[in-house]
Design an enzyme around this catalytic site. Sequence first.
Site, short mmCIF file in Angstrom:
data_model
loop_
_atom_site.label_atom_id
_atom_site.label_comp_id
_atom_site.label_asym_id
_atom_site.label_seq_id
_atom_site.Cartn_x
_atom_site.Cartn_y
_atom_site.Cartn_z
N GLU A 1 -9.60 -13.84 -3.86
CA GLU A 1 -10.31 -13.18 -2.76
C GLU A 1 -10.88 -14.23 -1.80
O GLU A 1 -10.91 -15.43 -2.11
CB GLU A 1 -11.43 -12.28 -3.30
CG GLU A 1 -12.47 -12.96 -4.15
CD GLU A 1 -13.41 -11.97 -4.83
OE1 GLU A 1 -13.39 -10.77 -4.50
OE2 GLU A 1 -14.19 -12.41 -5.69
N SER B 1 -8.82 -0.46 6.59
CA SER B 1 -8.77 -1.43 7.68
C SER B 1 -7.39 -1.51 8.28
O SER B 1 -7.19 -2.14 9.32
CB SER B 1 -9.19 -2.82 7.18
OG SER B 1 -8.27 -3.28 6.22
N GLY C 1 -16.11 -13.50 0.74
CA GLY C 1 -16.28 -12.19 0.13
C GLY C 1 -15.91 -12.19 -1.34
O GLY C 1 -15.00 -11.48 -1.75
N LYS D 1 0.81 -1.22 0.00
CA LYS D 1 0.00 0.00 0.00
C LYS D 1 0.84 1.28 0.00
O LYS D 1 0.37 2.34 -0.44
CB LYS D 1 -0.92 0.01 1.22
CG LYS D 1 -2.06 -1.01 1.17
CD LYS D 1 -3.17 -0.59 0.25
CE LYS D 1 -4.41 -1.46 0.40
NZ LYS D 1 -5.52 -1.01 -0.45
N ASP E 1 -17.14 -10.95 -4.03
CA ASP E 1 -17.85 -9.97 -4.85
C ASP E 1 -17.16 -9.75 -6.19
O ASP E 1 -17.82 -9.53 -7.21
CB ASP E 1 -17.98 -8.64 -4.10
CG ASP E 1 -16.64 -8.05 -3.74
OD1 ASP E 1 -16.25 -7.02 -4.32
OD2 ASP E 1 -15.94 -8.63 -2.88
N SER F 1 1.13 -9.64 -0.52
CA SER F 1 0.75 -8.23 -0.40
C SER F 1 1.20 -7.55 0.89
O SER F 1 1.42 -6.34 0.91
CB SER F 1 -0.77 -8.08 -0.55
OG SER F 1 -1.45 -8.76 0.48
#
Length: 322
Positions: free
Chosen positions: A206, A80, A210, A55, A212, A306
């Site tokens: 994922e 988060s 979740g 990030k 999606d 990650s």
Amino acid sequence: MSTALPTYADVDAAAHRLQGHAHRTPVLRSSTIDALLGAQLFFKCENFQRMGAFKFRGAFNALSRLTADERRRGVLAFSSGNHAQAVALSARILGMPSVIVMPQDAPAAKLAATRGYGAEVITYDRFTEDRMALSARIAGERGMTLIPPYDHAHVLAGQGTAAKELIEDTGPLDALFVCLGGGGLLSGCALATRALSPDCRIYGVEPEAGNDGQQSLAAGHIVRIDTPRTIADGAQTQFLGDITFGIIRRDVTGIVTASDAQLVESMRFYAERMKMVVEPTGCLSLAGARHGGIDLRGQRVGVIVSGGNVDMARLAQLLAAG
């Protein structure tokens, strides 16, 4: 919408901005996993990035593009944990104030680190409150620039530099597995991969609870879900972004899922065989490569790890329970 999507040129420009600020993280190998899958796996270890996750790349790239007036008024982000720390650290480096909206149940280590980087932290209930609406209201009241965690052209361009470095170090790949929450890492990596290794198949991974993104890819439009309950706290997103979905729909081969048990299995593998601390969300990519039902035999496979921001007590608990 496609004409407004960022391109590989944006990723390349982000790489230049990040020089001297982001770590060029190592690419590690494991003969054990190679033998298990009958493939050559290359692990891009963003758990060794500044603040412990990829990030930082996107946050620093986005913040470095702000005007002098915007820097003076400061930035606000909702996250988060990893985007929170990334924005807080980038803001400190660039000399601007930061406010971070974080869920009350965010890992204690991530809350402490975000405050430690100098940010003001405002907490909310992720299961009952709308973090985007709350953040937009506070940013408007304070005149701050809102930097979202993934649906932002400069953020995702920065994230894509992870795949750019990986392919520069390894050469062309046959497949790439990328952790998927809101899609910033996956979409940015897709831009880099399509430019540098165009024949590579790209898979997002994922949580089962979740999926999606998987549903959205199948439906051809963004599908919204309730906040998923999973140990992958960095992937507890409810929907993809407009920008990220546009790139994912165009460039990504497919999306697979991983169970919490498979994430724990991957955490144990990283700890025992590669001597690395990897957070549950960071384990999605390896779990997808191992259990996604994709034949990788004889192939060169990239795995984006990650991040590694997990409480040590929580890590011990998960490994003991698994």
